[in-house]
Design a protein around this motif. Structure first.
Motif, short mmCIF file in Angstrom:
data_model
loop_
_atom_site.label_atom_id
_atom_site.label_comp_id
_atom_site.label_asym_id
_atom_site.label_seq_id
_atom_site.Cartn_x
_atom_site.Cartn_y
_atom_site.Cartn_z
N ASN A 84 -5.63 -0.73 -14.05
CA ASN A 84 -6.33 -0.71 -12.76
C ASN A 84 -5.47 -1.34 -11.66
O ASN A 84 -5.44 -0.85 -10.53
CB ASN A 84 -7.67 -1.43 -12.85
N THR A 85 -4.80 -2.41 -11.97
CA THR A 85 -3.92 -3.06 -11.00
C THR A 85 -2.78 -2.14 -10.58
O THR A 85 -2.45 -2.04 -9.39
CB THR A 85 -3.34 -4.36 -11.59
N GLN A 86 -2.21 -1.44 -11.55
CA GLN A 86 -1.14 -0.49 -11.22
C GLN A 86 -1.67 0.65 -10.35
O GLN A 86 -1.00 1.08 -9.41
CB GLN A 86 -0.51 0.06 -12.50
N GLU A 87 -2.88 1.13 -10.66
CA GLU A 87 -3.48 2.19 -9.85
C GLU A 87 -3.74 1.70 -8.44
O GLU A 87 -3.49 2.42 -7.47
CB GLU A 87 -4.78 2.68 -10.50
N VAL A 88 -4.24 0.47 -8.31
CA VAL A 88 -4.51 -0.09 -6.98
C VAL A 88 -3.20 -0.22 -6.21
O VAL A 88 -3.14 0.14 -5.02
CB VAL A 88 -5.23 -1.46 -7.10
N ALA A 89 -2.16 -0.71 -6.87
CA ALA A 89 -0.87 -0.85 -6.19
C ALA A 89 -0.36 0.52 -5.73
O ALA A 89 0.13 0.66 -4.61
CB ALA A 89 0.14 -1.51 -7.13
N SER A 90 -0.51 1.52 -6.57
CA SER A 90 -0.08 2.87 -6.21
C SER A 90 -0.90 3.40 -5.05
O SER A 90 -0.36 3.99 -4.10
CB SER A 90 -0.22 3.79 -7.43
N ASN A 91 -2.23 3.19 -5.10
CA ASN A 91 -3.11 3.66 -4.02
C ASN A 91 -2.81 2.94 -2.71
O ASN A 91 -2.84 3.55 -1.64
CB ASN A 91 -4.58 3.47 -4.40
N VAL A 92 -2.52 1.64 -2.79
CA VAL A 92 -2.19 0.89 -1.58
C VAL A 92 -0.89 1.40 -0.98
O VAL A 92 -0.78 1.56 0.25
CB VAL A 92 -2.10 -0.63 -1.89
N HIS A 93 0.07 1.71 -1.83
CA HIS A 93 1.35 2.25 -1.34
C HIS A 93 1.12 3.61 -0.66
O HIS A 93 1.64 3.87 0.43
CB HIS A 93 2.34 2.39 -2.49
N ALA A 94 0.32 4.46 -1.30
CA ALA A 94 0.03 5.78 -0.72
C ALA A 94 -0.74 5.62 0.59
O ALA A 94 -0.46 6.32 1.57
CB ALA A 94 -0.78 6.62 -1.71
N ALA A 95 -1.69 4.69 0.64
CA ALA A 95 -2.45 4.45 1.87
C ALA A 95 -1.53 3.94 2.98
O ALA A 95 -1.67 4.34 4.14
CB ALA A 95 -3.56 3.44 1.60
N SER A 96 -0.59 3.10 2.62
CA SER A 96 0.37 2.59 3.60
C SER A 96 1.20 3.73 4.19
O SER A 96 1.42 3.79 5.41
CB SER A 96 1.29 1.55 2.95
N GLU A 97 1.62 4.65 3.32
CA GLU A 97 2.38 5.81 3.80
C GLU A 97 1.51 6.68 4.70
O GLU A 97 1.98 7.16 5.75
CB GLU A 97 2.90 6.63 2.61
N LEU A 136 -1.04 5.70 6.55
CA LEU A 136 -1.21 4.98 7.82
C LEU A 136 0.04 5.09 8.69
O LEU A 136 -0.06 5.25 9.91
CB LEU A 136 -1.55 3.51 7.56
N HIS A 137 1.19 5.03 8.07
CA HIS A 137 2.44 5.18 8.81
C HIS A 137 2.52 6.58 9.42
O HIS A 137 2.88 6.75 10.60
CB HIS A 137 3.64 4.91 7.89
N THR A 138 2.17 7.59 8.61
CA THR A 138 2.17 8.97 9.10
C THR A 138 1.17 9.13 10.23
O THR A 138 1.48 9.75 11.27
CB THR A 138 1.84 9.95 7.95
N ALA A 139 -0.02 8.58 10.09
CA ALA A 139 -1.04 8.67 11.14
C ALA A 139 -0.56 7.97 12.40
O ALA A 139 -0.80 8.45 13.52
CB ALA A 139 -2.35 8.04 10.65
N SER A 140 0.10 6.84 12.22
CA SER A 140 0.64 6.11 13.38
C SER A 140 1.67 6.96 14.11
O SER A 140 1.70 7.00 15.35
CB SER A 140 1.25 4.79 12.92
N GLU A 141 2.52 7.65 13.35
CA GLU A 141 3.53 8.52 13.97
C GLU A 141 2.84 9.66 14.73
O GLU A 141 3.22 9.99 15.86
CB GLU A 141 4.47 9.10 12.89
N TYR A 142 1.82 10.29 14.12
CA TYR A 142 1.09 11.35 14.82
C TYR A 142 0.43 10.82 16.09
O TYR A 142 0.45 11.47 17.13
CB TYR A 142 0.02 11.97 13.91
N GLN A 143 -0.16 9.63 16.01
CA GLN A 143 -0.81 9.03 17.17
C GLN A 143 0.21 8.77 18.28
O GLN A 143 -0.05 9.05 19.45
CB GLN A 143 -1.49 7.71 16.75
N ARG A 144 1.37 8.25 17.90
CA ARG A 144 2.42 7.98 18.89
C ARG A 144 2.88 9.28 19.54
O ARG A 144 3.00 9.37 20.77
CB ARG A 144 3.61 7.27 18.23
#
Length: 124
Positions: free
Chosen positions: A75-88, A90-98
């Motif tokens: 579960n911890t590994q899945e959470v870490a993976s999901n957090v990494h994917a969510a971070s990516e 958010l970065h993509t959304a930030s780029e689209y917003q900019r």
């Protein structure tokens, strides 16, 4: 002949009886010690059996805990993976917003320039 001596000498017969009683007492004492030691050995054996059961139970608990720990790790590994994917994401959304803000700013500037040009043409 010894029987005759025993009968003729009551002191020797009494000594033999005393010796026999002493030997009987020693045999009884040794038997009591043996029984006591046997009882102690049985208690030790019972303690070892109980200790064995405790270790078996402990082994079962450790095995169960290991599976729980494996689940937590997974579960911890899945959470870490999901957090990494969510971070990516958010970065993509930030780029689209900019980019969207940049595009809106360019359109607004173009509209303002167009309006100024139209006002200048209308005033001339």
């Amino acid at each position: 002949e010894t029987e005759g001596e025993d009968e003729s000498n009551p002191l020797l017969g009494e000594q033999r009886h005393v010796q026999l009683r002493v030997l009987d007492n020693e045999v009884e004492y040794n038997e009591a010690l043996i029984n006591e030691r046997e009882s102690e050995i049985n208690e030790i054996e019972q303690g070892i059996v109980e200790l064995n059961e405790i270790f078996r139970d402990l082994g079962t608990i450790v095995t169960e805990q290991q599976s729980l720990l494996d689940n937590i790790e997974r579960n911890t590994q899945e959470v870490a993976s999901n957090v990494h994917a969510a971070s990516e994401e958010l970065h993509t959304a930030s780029e689209y917003q900019r980019r969207s803000n940049k595009t809106k700013c360019c359109i607004l500037m173009f509209a303002v320039i167009f309006l100024i040009v139209m006002l200048l043409i209308a005033l001339s």
